[in-house]
Design a protein around this motif. Structure first.
Motif, PDB file in Angstrom:
ATOM      1  N   THR A   1       0.844  -1.201   0.000  1.00 45.35           N
ATOM      2  CA  THR A   1       0.000   0.000   0.000  1.00 45.35           C
ATOM      3  C   THR A   1       0.882   1.255   0.000  1.00 45.35           C
ATOM      4  OG1 THR A   1      -1.660  -1.208   1.243  1.00 45.35           O
ATOM      5  CG2 THR A   1      -1.869   1.179   1.240  1.00 45.35           C
ATOM      6  N   ALA A   2       1.917   1.253   0.827  1.00 43.69           N
ATOM      7  CA  ALA A   2       2.799   2.424   0.922  1.00 43.69           C
ATOM      8  C   ALA A   2       3.486   2.679  -0.421  1.00 43.69           C
ATOM      9  CB  ALA A   2       3.837   2.207   2.024  1.00 43.69           C
ATOM     10  N   LYS A   3       3.922   1.594  -1.086  1.00 43.37           N
ATOM     11  CA  LYS A   3       4.581   1.747  -2.395  1.00 43.37           C
ATOM     12  C   LYS A   3       3.577   2.310  -3.414  1.00 43.37           C
ATOM     13  CE  LYS A   3       5.258  -1.759  -5.335  1.00 43.37           C
ATOM     14  NZ  LYS A   3       5.804  -2.941  -6.021  1.00 43.37           N
ATOM     15  N   THR A   4       2.377   1.720  -3.438  1.00 43.39           N
ATOM     16  CA  THR A   4       1.363   2.126  -4.423  1.00 43.39           C
ATOM     17  C   THR A   4       0.958   3.588  -4.228  1.00 43.39           C
ATOM     18  OG1 THR A   4       0.557  -0.124  -4.190  1.00 43.39           O
ATOM     19  CG2 THR A   4      -0.820   1.358  -5.444  1.00 43.39           C
ATOM     20  N   GLU A   5       0.868   3.987  -2.954  1.00 41.57           N
ATOM     21  CA  GLU A   5       0.424   5.364  -2.673  1.00 41.57           C
ATOM     22  C   GLU A   5       1.583   6.366  -2.664  1.00 41.57           C
ATOM     23  OE1 GLU A   5      -1.711   4.941   1.000  1.00 41.57           O
ATOM     24  OE2 GLU A   5      -3.468   4.063   0.001  1.00 41.57           O
ATOM     25  N   GLY A   6       2.790   5.882  -2.832  1.00 44.25           N
ATOM     26  CA  GLY A   6       3.954   6.768  -2.814  1.00 44.25           C
ATOM     27  C   GLY A   6       4.186   7.383  -1.443  1.00 44.25           C
ATOM     28  N   ALA A   7       3.855   6.634  -0.373  1.00 45.91           N
ATOM     29  CA  ALA A   7       4.004   7.164   0.996  1.00 45.91           C
ATOM     30  C   ALA A   7       5.488   7.268   1.369  1.00 45.91           C
ATOM     31  CB  ALA A   7       3.290   6.245   1.987  1.00 45.91           C
ATOM     32  N   ALA A   8       5.779   8.169   2.325  1.00 46.67           N
ATOM     33  CA  ALA A   8       7.167   8.355   2.768  1.00 46.67           C
ATOM     34  C   ALA A   8       7.552   7.293   3.790  1.00 46.67           C
ATOM     35  CB  ALA A   8       7.328   9.745   3.379  1.00 46.67           C
ATOM     36  N   SER A   9       6.560   6.752   4.517  1.00 44.17           N
ATOM     37  CA  SER A   9       6.883   5.755   5.548  1.00 44.17           C
ATOM     38  C   SER A   9       5.734   4.763   5.689  1.00 44.17           C
ATOM     39  CB  SER A   9       7.121   6.453   6.893  1.00 44.17           C
ATOM     40  OG  SER A   9       5.910   7.008   7.354  1.00 44.17           O
ATOM     41  N   MET A  10       6.031   3.656   6.371  1.00 42.23           N
ATOM     42  CA  MET A  10       4.969   2.689   6.706  1.00 42.23           C
ATOM     43  C   MET A  10       5.072   2.334   8.180  1.00 42.23           C
ATOM     44  SD  MET A  10       6.221  -0.950   5.143  1.00 42.23           S
ATOM     45  CE  MET A  10       6.076  -2.156   6.456  1.00 42.23           C
ATOM     46  N   GLY A  11       3.926   2.043   8.795  1.00 40.75           N
ATOM     47  CA  GLY A  11       3.877   1.754  10.227  1.00 40.75           C
ATOM     48  C   GLY A  11       4.286   0.319  10.531  1.00 40.75           C
ATOM     49  N   VAL A  12       5.049   0.155  11.604  1.00 35.65           N
ATOM     50  CA  VAL A  12       5.422  -1.178  12.108  1.00 35.65           C
ATOM     51  C   VAL A  12       5.096  -1.179  13.596  1.00 35.65           C
ATOM     52  CG1 VAL A  12       7.313  -2.832  12.427  1.00 35.65           C
ATOM     53  CG2 VAL A  12       7.306  -1.331  10.430  1.00 35.65           C
ATOM     54  N   TRP A  13       4.352  -2.188  14.072  1.00 32.69           N
ATOM     55  CA  TRP A  13       3.959  -2.235  15.487  1.00 32.69           C
ATOM     56  C   TRP A  13       5.158  -2.536  16.391  1.00 32.69           C
ATOM     57  CZ3 TRP A  13      -0.942  -5.906  15.237  1.00 32.69           C
ATOM     58  CH2 TRP A  13      -1.967  -5.231  14.547  1.00 32.69           C
ATOM     59  N   GLY A  14       5.122  -1.933  17.571  1.00 31.25           N
ATOM     60  CA  GLY A  14       6.115  -2.244  18.601  1.00 31.25           C
ATOM     61  C   GLY A  14       7.443  -1.545  18.358  1.00 31.25           C
ATOM     62  N   SER A  15       8.480  -2.039  19.064  1.00 31.10           N
ATOM     63  CA  SER A  15       9.795  -1.392  19.038  1.00 31.10           C
ATOM     64  C   SER A  15      10.664  -1.834  17.866  1.00 31.10           C
ATOM     65  CB  SER A  15      10.532  -1.731  20.344  1.00 31.10           C
ATOM     66  OG  SER A  15      10.756  -3.144  20.381  1.00 31.10           O
ATOM     67  N   GLY A  16      10.317  -2.958  17.256  1.00 30.09           N
ATOM     68  CA  GLY A  16      11.183  -3.527  16.204  1.00 30.09           C
ATOM     69  C   GLY A  16      12.249  -4.451  16.767  1.00 30.09           C
ATOM     70  N   ASP A  17      12.370  -4.505  18.109  1.00 23.54           N
ATOM     71  CA  ASP A  17      13.442  -5.296  18.733  1.00 23.54           C
ATOM     72  C   ASP A  17      13.153  -6.789  18.925  1.00 23.54           C
ATOM     73  OD1 ASP A  17      14.937  -3.001  18.904  1.00 23.54           O
ATOM     74  OD2 ASP A  17      14.248  -2.524  20.941  1.00 23.54           O
ATOM     75  N   PRO A  18      11.863  -7.202  19.090  1.00 29.60           N
ATOM     76  CA  PRO A  18      11.645  -8.637  19.314  1.00 29.60           C
ATOM     77  C   PRO A  18      12.194  -9.454  18.152  1.00 29.60           C
ATOM     78  CG  PRO A  18       9.588  -7.438  19.614  1.00 29.60           C
ATOM     79  CD  PRO A  18      10.589  -6.463  19.075  1.00 29.60           C
ATOM     80  N   LYS A  19      12.570 -10.690  18.476  1.00 31.60           N
ATOM     81  CA  LYS A  19      13.080 -11.563  17.418  1.00 31.60           C
ATOM     82  C   LYS A  19      12.065 -12.671  17.149  1.00 31.60           C
ATOM     83  CE  LYS A  19      17.658 -11.930  17.050  1.00 31.60           C
ATOM     84  NZ  LYS A  19      19.027 -12.397  17.364  1.00 31.60           N
ATOM     85  N   ARG A  20      11.946 -13.052  15.886  1.00 33.03           N
ATOM     86  CA  ARG A  20      11.060 -14.137  15.503  1.00 33.03           C
ATOM     87  C   ARG A  20      11.746 -15.031  14.473  1.00 33.03           C
ATOM     88  NH1 ARG A  20       8.840 -12.320  19.213  1.00 33.03           N
ATOM     89  NH2 ARG A  20       6.645 -11.748  19.530  1.00 33.03           N
ATOM     90  N   GLU A  21      11.331 -16.311  14.523  1.00 35.09           N
ATOM     91  CA  GLU A  21      11.785 -17.312  13.551  1.00 35.09           C
ATOM     92  C   GLU A  21      10.601 -17.552  12.612  1.00 35.09           C
ATOM     93  OE1 GLU A  21      12.045 -21.072  15.528  1.00 35.09           O
ATOM     94  OE2 GLU A  21      13.141 -22.040  13.914  1.00 35.09           O
ATOM     95  N   PHE A  22      10.846 -17.650  11.317  1.00 33.19           N
ATOM     96  CA  PHE A  22       9.740 -17.800  10.365  1.00 33.19           C
ATOM     97  C   PHE A  22       9.940 -19.028   9.482  1.00 33.19           C
ATOM     98  CE2 PHE A  22       9.996 -13.210  11.194  1.00 33.19           C
ATOM     99  CZ  PHE A  22       8.707 -12.987  11.658  1.00 33.19           C
ATOM    100  N   LEU A  23       8.868 -19.827   9.389  1.00 34.78           N
ATOM    101  CA  LEU A  23       8.897 -21.035   8.552  1.00 34.78           C
ATOM    102  C   LEU A  23       7.846 -20.907   7.457  1.00 34.78           C
ATOM    103  CD1 LEU A  23      10.043 -23.987   8.297  1.00 34.78           C
ATOM    104  CD2 LEU A  23       8.074 -24.711   9.665  1.00 34.78           C
ATOM    105  N   PHE A  24       8.252 -21.207   6.228  1.00 33.57           N
ATOM    106  CA  PHE A  24       7.329 -21.176   5.088  1.00 33.57           C
ATOM    107  C   PHE A  24       6.348 -22.343   5.227  1.00 33.57           C
ATOM    108  CE2 PHE A  24       6.672 -21.749   0.333  1.00 33.57           C
ATOM    109  CZ  PHE A  24       5.966 -20.557   0.173  1.00 33.57           C
TER     110      PHE A  24
END
Ligand code: GFB
Length: 316
Positions: free
Chosen positions: A196-219
């Motif tokens: 959405t941010a790319k399509t609308e040409g926005a300057a920033s996008m929101g990310v919840w929280g501090s950005g510090d937590p770590k997560r492992e991701f499995l496809f």
């Protein structure tokens, strides 16, 4: 490859929750097995309805069951709908596991979640950490339901000798994910926001929280492959961790999603939203020793997920 303990060949295999992200990946994966896949949508039965589940299992007589049905969601959905996350999941798993027992199902696999481990468990988390300390409050309702499901499988194994096993996936993402910003997990949310941010040409996008937590991701297609592998090669009471063995910060995953989507603006961290667990990396030594490891890189998995989002949400 070790010899099969259990063969799916010519079996009637029920995938409960076949319309969900994990269930649909399982249906795709089971096309490579010589088995008959059984499914039943919400129009056929409500899995929270004991009589309906018993009647359906009694008439369809599956040989094996993958219990991939659940009420699921990300951190915000978990903390805002505690009654649904606890009640729905307790009912779904109790009904299916008991109906499997009454109808002599040969093998059943239940799925846990990495939030079952204590909030401050030593990292990477081994299977033995279960019930070793207090849970993360944002998702304790879902965690208690999942712990109950694992223990229900253990109880039927202990009292009746049932071959019921549990897999313990890490955070998942992939084809068929939920991209609704209120209820989704972090990766589909970031994909939708970056697009959405790319399509609308926005300057920033929101990310919840501090950005510090770590997560492992499995496809999710890797998970489906692991589940079929475990169904064939594992028979014991311990829930088996399924992950990649690697994690990264939410800031890093947000940056990687932005590269996949092609959004070049800034990240705006919203610290009024919760961080949840500081970290929940799974120790995957047991599954590795059994002979299975994840194949899909994060880069490739994100690309496939974004392509699916474009086809099904944007151009669909
Ligand atoms: O994926 P997620 O919702 O679930 O959030 P959990 C992971 C992290 O990403 C949290 C951050 O620190 C979030 O604050 N985050 C950043 C975002 N931006 C966003 C966003 O736009 N949407 C979302 N959803 N998160 C869930 C549990 O925990 O994980 C479930 O609530 C389950 O019970 C599941 O265990 C696997 O990893 O925190």
């Amino acid at each position: 490859m070790p010899e099969d303990l259990y063969s799916l060949s010519a079996k009637r295999v029920w995938v409960a929750g076949h319309r969900g992200m994990v269930g649909s990946a399982l249906v795709r994966r089971l096309e490579d097995e010589n088995c008959e896949v059984l499914t039943a949508g919400r129009d056929v039965m409500d899995l929270r309805d004991q009589a309906a589940v018993h009647a359906w299992v009694g008439s369809e007589k599956p040989d094996a069951v993958f219990l991939a049905a659940a009420t699921v969601g990300g951190i915000h959905a978990n903390r805002s709908r505690p009654a649904e996350f606890l009640y729905d999941n307790l009912m779904i798993e109790a009904n299916i596991i008991h109906a499997a027992f009454e109808n002599a199902v040969e093998k059943l696999m239940f799925l846990g979640s990495s939030c079952i481990y204590p909030k401050l468990a030593p990292q990477p988390m081994r299977e033995e950490e279960l019930l070793g300390g207090p849970l993360e409050p944002t998702n304790q309702w879902y965690a208690i339901a999942k712990i109950s499901g694992i223990m229900l499988c253990q109880a039927f194994r202990e009292q009746h000798g049932c071959d019921y096993i549990s897999a313990q996936p890490t955070n998942l993402y992939g084809i068929g994910d939920n991209f609704d910003l209120e209820s989704s997990h972090v990766i589909p949310a970031l994909i939708a926001k970056a697009h959405t941010a790319k399509t609308e040409g926005a300057a920033s996008m929101g990310v919840w929280g501090s950005g510090d937590p770590k997560r492992e991701f499995l496809f999710t297609d890797d998970l489906a492959d692991a589940l079929v592998y475990m169904m064939k090669h594992y028979s014991d009471d311990t829930q088996i961790n399924v992950g990649t063995g690697e994690d990264l910060t939410i800031r890093d995953i947000a940056e990687q999603v932005c590269r996949t989507v092609g959004f070049e603006g800034e990240l705006a961290f919203d610290t009024s939203m919760p961080d949840g667990s500081p970290r929940k990396l799974l120790n995957v030594d047991r599954l590795t020793a059994m002979g299975w490891t994840a194949k899909t890189s994060l880069e490739d998995g994100l690309r496939q997920t974004y392509d699916w989002y474009l086809e099904n949400y944007v151009n669909g």
